[in-house]
Write a protein that holds these residues in place. Structure first.
Motif, PDB file in Angstrom:
ATOM      1  N   LYS A 373       0.822  -1.197   0.000  1.00  0.00           N
ATOM      2  CA  LYS A 373       0.000   0.000   0.000  1.00  0.00           C
ATOM      3  C   LYS A 373       0.862   1.255   0.000  1.00  0.00           C
ATOM      4  O   LYS A 373       0.607   2.211  -0.744  1.00  0.00           O
ATOM      5  CB  LYS A 373      -0.914  -0.018   1.223  1.00  0.00           C
ATOM      6  N   GLU A 374       1.914   1.248   0.832  1.00  0.00           N
ATOM      7  CA  GLU A 374       2.811   2.404   0.878  1.00  0.00           C
ATOM      8  C   GLU A 374       3.577   2.552  -0.426  1.00  0.00           C
ATOM      9  O   GLU A 374       3.857   3.671  -0.866  1.00  0.00           O
ATOM     10  CB  GLU A 374       3.780   2.264   2.056  1.00  0.00           C
ATOM     11  N   ARG A 375       3.907   1.426  -1.048  1.00  0.00           N
ATOM     12  CA  ARG A 375       4.620   1.514  -2.322  1.00  0.00           C
ATOM     13  C   ARG A 375       3.726   2.135  -3.392  1.00  0.00           C
ATOM     14  O   ARG A 375       4.194   2.923  -4.214  1.00  0.00           O
ATOM     15  CB  ARG A 375       5.078   0.123  -2.764  1.00  0.00           C
ATOM     16  N   ARG A 376       2.453   1.778  -3.376  1.00  0.00           N
ATOM     17  CA  ARG A 376       1.537   2.386  -4.338  1.00  0.00           C
ATOM     18  C   ARG A 376       1.439   3.889  -4.106  1.00  0.00           C
ATOM     19  O   ARG A 376       1.402   4.675  -5.054  1.00  0.00           O
ATOM     20  CB  ARG A 376       0.147   1.752  -4.217  1.00  0.00           C
ATOM     21  N   ARG A 377       1.384   4.273  -2.831  1.00  0.00           N
ATOM     22  CA  ARG A 377       1.307   5.707  -2.539  1.00  0.00           C
ATOM     23  C   ARG A 377       2.595   6.411  -2.962  1.00  0.00           C
ATOM     24  O   ARG A 377       2.563   7.525  -3.494  1.00  0.00           O
ATOM     25  CB  ARG A 377       1.061   5.909  -1.045  1.00  0.00           C
TER      26      ARG A 377
END
Length: 676
Positions: A373-377
Motif C-alpha cells: 500500500k505504501e509503495r503504491r502511494r
C-alpha cells in the motif's frame, strides 16, 4: 487439504521457476494468498489449481510437475523437521512402506482432520514388492511415485523402478497397484532369522490364554464368521456386551481402505489396522463414549481365529473420561499411559506454538500489505513528479543523464489566465490558492483523457506536451484537442465567487524538437529545453482570450497528416526575436470527435495507483471471490506471452475508428462566450 501440501507446491514453484512465475501461477489459478499455514485446512482442489496453473504458465506437463514436486517432498520436510520421523520409520525400505499408515496415524495429533492415504505391501521378493495405494483423493499418482523414488534414494540408497499394474475405483477410493523393482538385499536374511528365532521361542516358552489376555487388555479375538469370541479385560470394562456380536457390525475398519471381511483382513495380517465404533448405530448417550482402537492382527492357528491386539486412541484426557477408561486400565508396559498424560501438556504447547506461528503469519501478511500500500502511494507521488517511464529508469539505477533524450517532433501548449494579476489584487492568498486548485484540478483530469503530459505550472501558467516522453505521430492533434477542451472547461467556470464572475484563458501551441531530461537533486523535475519551448510561450503571449493560437509549424503538421480535420483562421505574423517572425493561426473548429489515444500513448499517473479503498479491499481481505491482479512484473510477463483473457486494442484499430468517425461528424470547439 492441509497447508503443508499446498506450501510444498508453492515452495517448489518459487525455487524452481522464481517469484515472478509464482505470481503468474497465482493469478492464473485464482489464488490470492502468499503464505499457507501448515495446520490450516484449504480447499481440496487448490493443489490441482496450482499444478495446472504452473502448467499453463511454464508449459511443463502436469504429470512431470507432479513427479518433480513429489521428488522434492523429503527435502521440503526439513522445514518442519518431519524428515526426522521418516528416518526412523523402518530399518529397510519394505518396513518403511509398511509403516506409512502408522506414520499418518501419528500425524493426526498435529492434523486432527487428516484424510491420509493407505499403503499395503504384498508379494515381497528378492527383486521388489507389490504396493497397494488407496486414497480418497485422485490425481496424486505421479506425486506419490516421486516421493517413493526420492525417499528410497535418500534414506536407503536404493534405486526403485516403478511399474504401474492397475488402477481401480471402488468405495469412493482410487486403488492403484504398483510393482516396485529394487534390490531387496535383506529379504531372505530377515526371513530366515525370524523363522529360527520363532522356532526356538515356541520350544522354550509356553503361555496360557489367561496370561495372554492380561498382557493385552484391549485384545479382540474373532473367528472366520467375524464373530467376537473374547475380549481383553480393558475392553470388558467398557464394552462387555460385544462378545458374540460380529466385529464388522460393531466396529468400522478405518485403515487400511479394504472391506472388513475375513479374506481381505487375513491377507493384511501383520499390517497396521484402525478400528472405530459404529457411531450411527449409537444413541446420544453412547456417542459420548465413542472409542477408537489401533493395532495389529495375528492369525492364531490353534484357535482358528484372528487376534486384534489394539490400544485405545486417546488424544486428550477429556476423551478418556467420556469413554469410561482410566489409566490403570492400560497395561503397565503400554506407553499409552504416559502418552495420554503427556498429551494434555503437549497439546497446550503445540496449540501455543501454532497460535504463535499463525500470529506471525498474519503479522507478516499485514506488513506485506502495508508495504504494498505504501509503495503504491510512493509510486503515485513519484509519478506526479516524473513520467512513469523516466521514473522506472531511475528506480532501476539509471543516472539522470542517461534518462535525457532528444525528441524530434513534439507539440507544446502554454496557457495562462487573462488578467490574473488584477484578480489576485482583489483576493486573499488563500482564495488565490483555492482558485488555482479548482482550475488546475479540472485541467489535470482533461490531460489524462487526451494522452498529454503536464510539464509544470508556474503561477497561472500551465504547460503540457505531447510526443514526450512517449512518442506519437499525433502529438499536434492531441494537443489541439486538449487545448480546445481547456477553453470549454474555462467557459463553464462562471460565478466562482463574487470577485470572479468568469474566467478567460489564452492558449498558444507550437511544434518542433526538444531535449528532455530530469534536472536537480532536490525536488527533481522533468524539464523540456529548446527553441520550441520559447516559441510556444510566445504563441501564448500573443494569443487572445478564449482562443488557441498555433504556429505555422503546427498548422502545417495538422494539414499534412489529416487535411481538413481542423478549420483555421489565419492571423498576422508575430515577432519571435529580432527581425524573426512567424505566421500564426487561430483554431476555429474541428470535424468529428477528439481522437482517442492508445493506452501506450498515455503517461497517466493514475493508472498505477487505484483507489485506496479498492487497495484496502484487495489487501486486507485476500479471500474475496474472483481473481486478483498479479504483481506488475507478472502482469507484464502475461501480456508478453498473450495469456491474459483480454486482447488490447491496437493503435491501428483506434486510428481507423477515429478516422471513420471524423468523416461523418462535425464539432465546433469554440466556446459560446469566446471572442469572434
Amino acid at each position: 487439504m492441509y497447508g503443508l501440501i499446498i506450501d510444498h507446491i508453492a515452495t517448489y514453484i518459487k525455487e524452481k521457476y522464481g517469484e515472478s512465475t509464482w505470481a503468474e501461477v497465482k493469478f492464473v489459478s485464482g489464488v490470492t494468498e502468499d503464505t499457507f499455514q501448515m495446520d490450516k485446512k484449504f480447499s481440496e482442489g487448490l493443489s490441482h489449481k496450482l499444478i495446472w496453473g504452473c502448467h499453463d504458465v511454464t508449459g511443463d506437463p502436469v504429470d512431470e510437475l507432479m513427479n518433480n514436486i513429489g521428488t522434492s517432498f523429503y527435502k521440503f520436510l526439513t522445514k518442519y523437521e518431519f524428515n526426522k520421523v521418516l528416518r526412523v520409520l523402518g530399518r529397510t525400505f519394505p518396513q518403511f512402506l509398511n509403516g506409512l499408515d502408522n506414520l499418518h496415524e501419528y500425524l493426526r495429533f498435529t492434523f486432527p482432520k487428516l484424510k491420509p492415504p493407505s499403503f499395503y505391501c504384498e508379494h515381497e521378493s528378492r527383486t521388489g514388492l507389490t504396493l497397494h495405494y488407496r486414497s480418497k483423493r485422485r490425481g496424486f499418482l505421479h506425486y506419490v511415485q516421486g516421493q517413493i523414488r526420492n525417499i528410497a534414494e535418500e534414506l536407503f540408497q536404493t534405486e526403485v523402478v516403478i511399474e504401474l499394474l492397475d488402477i481401480e475405483h471402488d468405495m469412493n477410493l482410487e486403488h492403484i497397484i504398483m510393482r516396485l523393482h529394487f534390490n531387496n538385499l535383506d529379504f531372505n536374511r530377515q526371513g530366515t532369522a525370524y523363522r529360527n528365532l520363532n522356532d526356538s521361542i515356541l520350544e522354550k516358552v509356553k503361555i496360557t490364554s489367561d496370561i495372554f489376555f492380561d498382557i493385552f487388555p484391549f485384545i479382540i479375538v474373532f473367528n472366520r464368521g467375524m464373530r467376537i469370541r473374547n475380549i481383553g479385560i480393558g475392553l470388558l470394562r467398557v464394552m462387555a456386551g460385544i462378545v458374540g456380536k460380529k466385529i464388522n457390525k460393531t466396529f468400522l475398519l478405518m485403515r487400511p481402505f479394504i472391506r472388513f471381511r475375513w479374506e481381505e483382513v487375513h491377507v493384511y495380517l501383520d499390517g497396521y489396522l484402525c478400528l472405530t465404533e459404529e457411531r450411527h448405530r449409537m444413541g446420544d448417550v453412547e456417542r459420548e463414549k465413542f472409542l477408537s482402537l489401533k493395532g495389529q492382527m495375528f492369525y492364531m492357528e490353534e484357535w482358528e481365529s484372528i487376534c486384534y491386539v489394539g490400544i485405545p486412541v486417546m488424544s486428550h484426557l477429556p476423551q478418556m473420561y467420556k469413554s469410561g477408561l482410566f489409566i490403570n486400565d492400560f497395561a503397565l508396559h503400554d506407553s499409552s499411559r504416559d502418552l495420554v498424560l503427556a498429551s494434555t501438556q503437549q497439546a497446550a504447547e503445540l496449540k501455543l506454538l501454532l497460535h504463535q506461528e499463525a500470529q506471525k503469519s498474519r503479522n507478516m501478511r499485514e506488513n506485506m500489505n502495508r508495504l504494498k500500500k505504501e509503495r503504491r502511494r510512493t509510486d503515485k507521488l513519484l509519478y506526479q513528479m516524473l513520467p512513469k517511464s523516466v521514473a522506472n529508469l531511475l528506480r532501476n539505477g539509471e543516472s539522470a543523464v542517461a534518462c535525457c533524450e532528444r525528441f524530434d517532433s513534439v507539440t507544446i501548449l502554454f496557457t495562462d489566465i487573462v488578467e490574473f494579476t488584477k484578480m489576485c489584487s482583489s483576493l486573499t492568498p488563500l482564495e488565490v490558492i483555492e482558485f488555482l486548485q479548482v482550475i488546475y484540478t479540472n485541467f489535470d483530469k482533461i490531460i489524462d483523457v487526451h494522452g498529454v503530459y503536464k510539464v509544470e505550472t508556474i503561477g497561472d501558467a500551465y504547460m503540457v506536451v505531447s510526443g514526450a516522453p512517449t512518442k506519437t505521430e499525433h502529438d499536434a492533434e492531441f494537443i489541439l484537442d486538449c487545448a480546445s477542451q481547456f477553453l470549454v472547461e474555462a467557459g463553464k467556470m462562471v460565478n466562482m465567487s463574487a470577485k470572479i464572475p468568469k474566467i478567460d484563458i489564452r492558449a498558444g501551441v507550437h511544434s518542433g524538437s526538444v531535449v528532455a531530461g530530469v534536472v536537480g537533486l532536490s525536488m527533481p523535475r522533468y524539464c523540456l529545453f529548446g527553441e520550441t519551448v520559447f516559441v510556444a510561450n510566445k504563441m501564448e503571449q500573443n494569443s487572445v482570450p478564449m482562443k488557441v493560437l498555433v504556429s505555422e509549424t503546427t498548422h502545417n503538421k495538422i494539414e499534412e497528416s489529416d487535411p481538413g480535420l481542423y478549420q483555421f483562421e489565419m492571423r498576422e505574423e508575430i515577432e519571435i526575436r529580432d527581425e524573426q517572425t512567424i505566421q500564426t493561426f487561430f483554431v476555429v473548429s474541428r470535424h468529428g470527435p477528439p481522437r482517442v489515444p492508445s493506452p501506450r500513448n498515455c503517461e497517466s499517473r493514475q493508472d498505477d495507483s487505484r483507489n485506496e479503498e479498492d487497495d484496502d479491499d484487495d489487501l486486507i481481505f485476500p479471500g474475496k471471490a474472483g481473481r486478483k491482479s498479479p504483481t506488475s512484473e507478472a502482469e507484464d510477463e502475461l501480456k508478453k506471452k498473450g495469456q491474459l483473457s483480454f486482447t488490447p486494442v491496437s493503435d491501428t484499430g483506434i486510428e481507423r475508428h477515429s478516422r471513420n468517425s471524423n468523416r461523418t461528424h462535425s464539432q465546433d470547439i469554440t466556446p459560446r462566450n469566446s471572442l469572434t
